[in-house]
Design a protein around this motif. Structure first.
Motif, short mmCIF file in Angstrom:
data_model
loop_
_atom_site.label_atom_id
_atom_site.label_comp_id
_atom_site.label_asym_id
_atom_site.label_seq_id
_atom_site.Cartn_x
_atom_site.Cartn_y
_atom_site.Cartn_z
N ASP A 108 22.02 100.24 52.26
CA ASP A 108 21.19 98.99 51.73
C ASP A 108 19.89 99.04 52.45
OD1 ASP A 108 24.09 96.96 51.78
OD2 ASP A 108 23.27 98.11 50.10
N ASP A 109 18.81 98.90 51.68
CA ASP A 109 17.39 98.92 52.35
C ASP A 109 16.78 97.80 51.74
OD1 ASP A 109 14.66 101.57 52.28
OD2 ASP A 109 15.44 99.95 53.81
N TYR A 110 16.25 96.70 52.20
CA TYR A 110 15.55 95.73 51.52
C TYR A 110 14.37 95.38 52.45
CZ TYR A 110 20.40 94.73 50.13
OH TYR A 110 21.84 94.70 49.71
N TRP A 111 13.29 95.13 51.46
CA TRP A 111 12.03 94.90 51.97
C TRP A 111 11.51 93.69 51.70
CZ3 TRP A 111 9.49 98.62 54.87
CH2 TRP A 111 10.00 99.94 54.72
N GLY A 112 10.74 93.19 52.59
CA GLY A 112 10.01 91.76 52.47
C GLY A 112 8.63 91.97 51.67
N GLN A 113 7.91 90.95 51.12
CA GLN A 113 6.72 91.30 50.21
C GLN A 113 5.58 91.76 50.97
OE1 GLN A 113 7.74 88.30 51.60
NE2 GLN A 113 6.07 87.03 52.18
N GLY A 114 5.34 91.75 52.37
CA GLY A 114 4.52 92.05 52.97
C GLY A 114 3.34 90.79 53.52
N THR A 115 2.96 91.06 54.68
CA THR A 115 1.85 89.92 55.07
C THR A 115 0.81 90.64 55.75
OG1 THR A 115 1.81 87.94 56.54
CG2 THR A 115 3.18 89.62 57.48
N GLN A 116 -0.46 90.10 55.45
CA GLN A 116 -1.67 90.98 55.82
C GLN A 116 -2.04 90.58 57.29
OE1 GLN A 116 -3.84 93.15 54.10
NE2 GLN A 116 -4.43 93.36 56.29
N VAL A 117 -2.22 91.50 58.21
CA VAL A 117 -2.79 91.18 59.46
C VAL A 117 -4.21 91.94 59.38
CG1 VAL A 117 -2.47 91.86 61.83
CG2 VAL A 117 -0.61 91.14 60.58
N THR A 118 -5.10 91.01 59.88
CA THR A 118 -6.55 91.96 60.07
C THR A 118 -7.18 91.61 61.36
OG1 THR A 118 -7.04 91.39 57.83
CG2 THR A 118 -8.94 91.76 59.03
N VAL A 119 -7.44 92.56 61.90
CA VAL A 119 -8.26 92.53 63.59
C VAL A 119 -9.67 92.65 63.27
CG1 VAL A 119 -7.87 93.12 65.93
CG2 VAL A 119 -5.89 92.95 64.23
N SER A 120 -10.29 91.83 63.57
CA SER A 120 -11.71 92.05 63.35
C SER A 120 -12.50 90.83 63.95
CB SER A 120 -12.16 92.13 61.85
OG SER A 120 -13.43 92.10 61.59
N SER A 121 -13.71 91.42 64.54
CA SER A 121 -14.60 90.42 65.07
C SER A 121 -15.66 89.78 63.96
CB SER A 121 -15.41 90.93 66.58
OG SER A 121 -16.01 92.17 65.99
#
Length: 121
Positions: A108-121
């Motif tokens: 079994d191999d399950y995935w979430g929908q993803g969440t965006q991480v943005t690192v920026s000044s």
């Protein structure tokens, strides 16, 4: 259908911190390996960190010393604490659950929908 529900992404300045959460069904959480992957634009998805049901952890070299993966078995939730974030950490972060259904001997191999991480000044 197994659902993994992620939360905690967002925009943060370099050097800042974020904590991602991923909730999984109790039927798989205690025995499956829980991992976080990420995918930046134009790049392949890569493994960031993983944790076994017994609490053994592993990290990609690029995040060692900055990120920490943990799990709360009472809440069926895995966390990724990200500190000292860098612009190169910018990506969509995905939660993954991997294991075996013993009754059918299926992988079994399950995935979430993803969440965006943005690192920026």
């Amino acid at each position: 259908q197994v659902q993994l529900v992620e939360s905690g992404g967002g925009l943060v300045q370099p050097g800042g911190s974020l904590r991602l959460s991923c909730a999984a069904p109790g039927s798989i959480f205690s025995t499956y390996i829980m991992s976080w992957y990420r995918q930046a634009p134009g790049k392949q998805r890569e493994l960031v960190a993983g944790i076994t049901g017994g609490g053994t952890t592993n990290y990609d070299d690029s995040v060692k010393g900055r990120f920490a993966i943990s799990r709360d078995n009472a809440k069926n939730t895995v966390y990724l604490q990200m500190n000292n974030l860098k612009p190169e950490d910018t990506a969509v972060y995905y939660c993954n659950a991997a294991g075996v259904t013993v009754s059918t001997l299926s992988l079994d191999d399950y995935w979430g929908q993803g969440t965006q991480v943005t690192v920026s000044s």
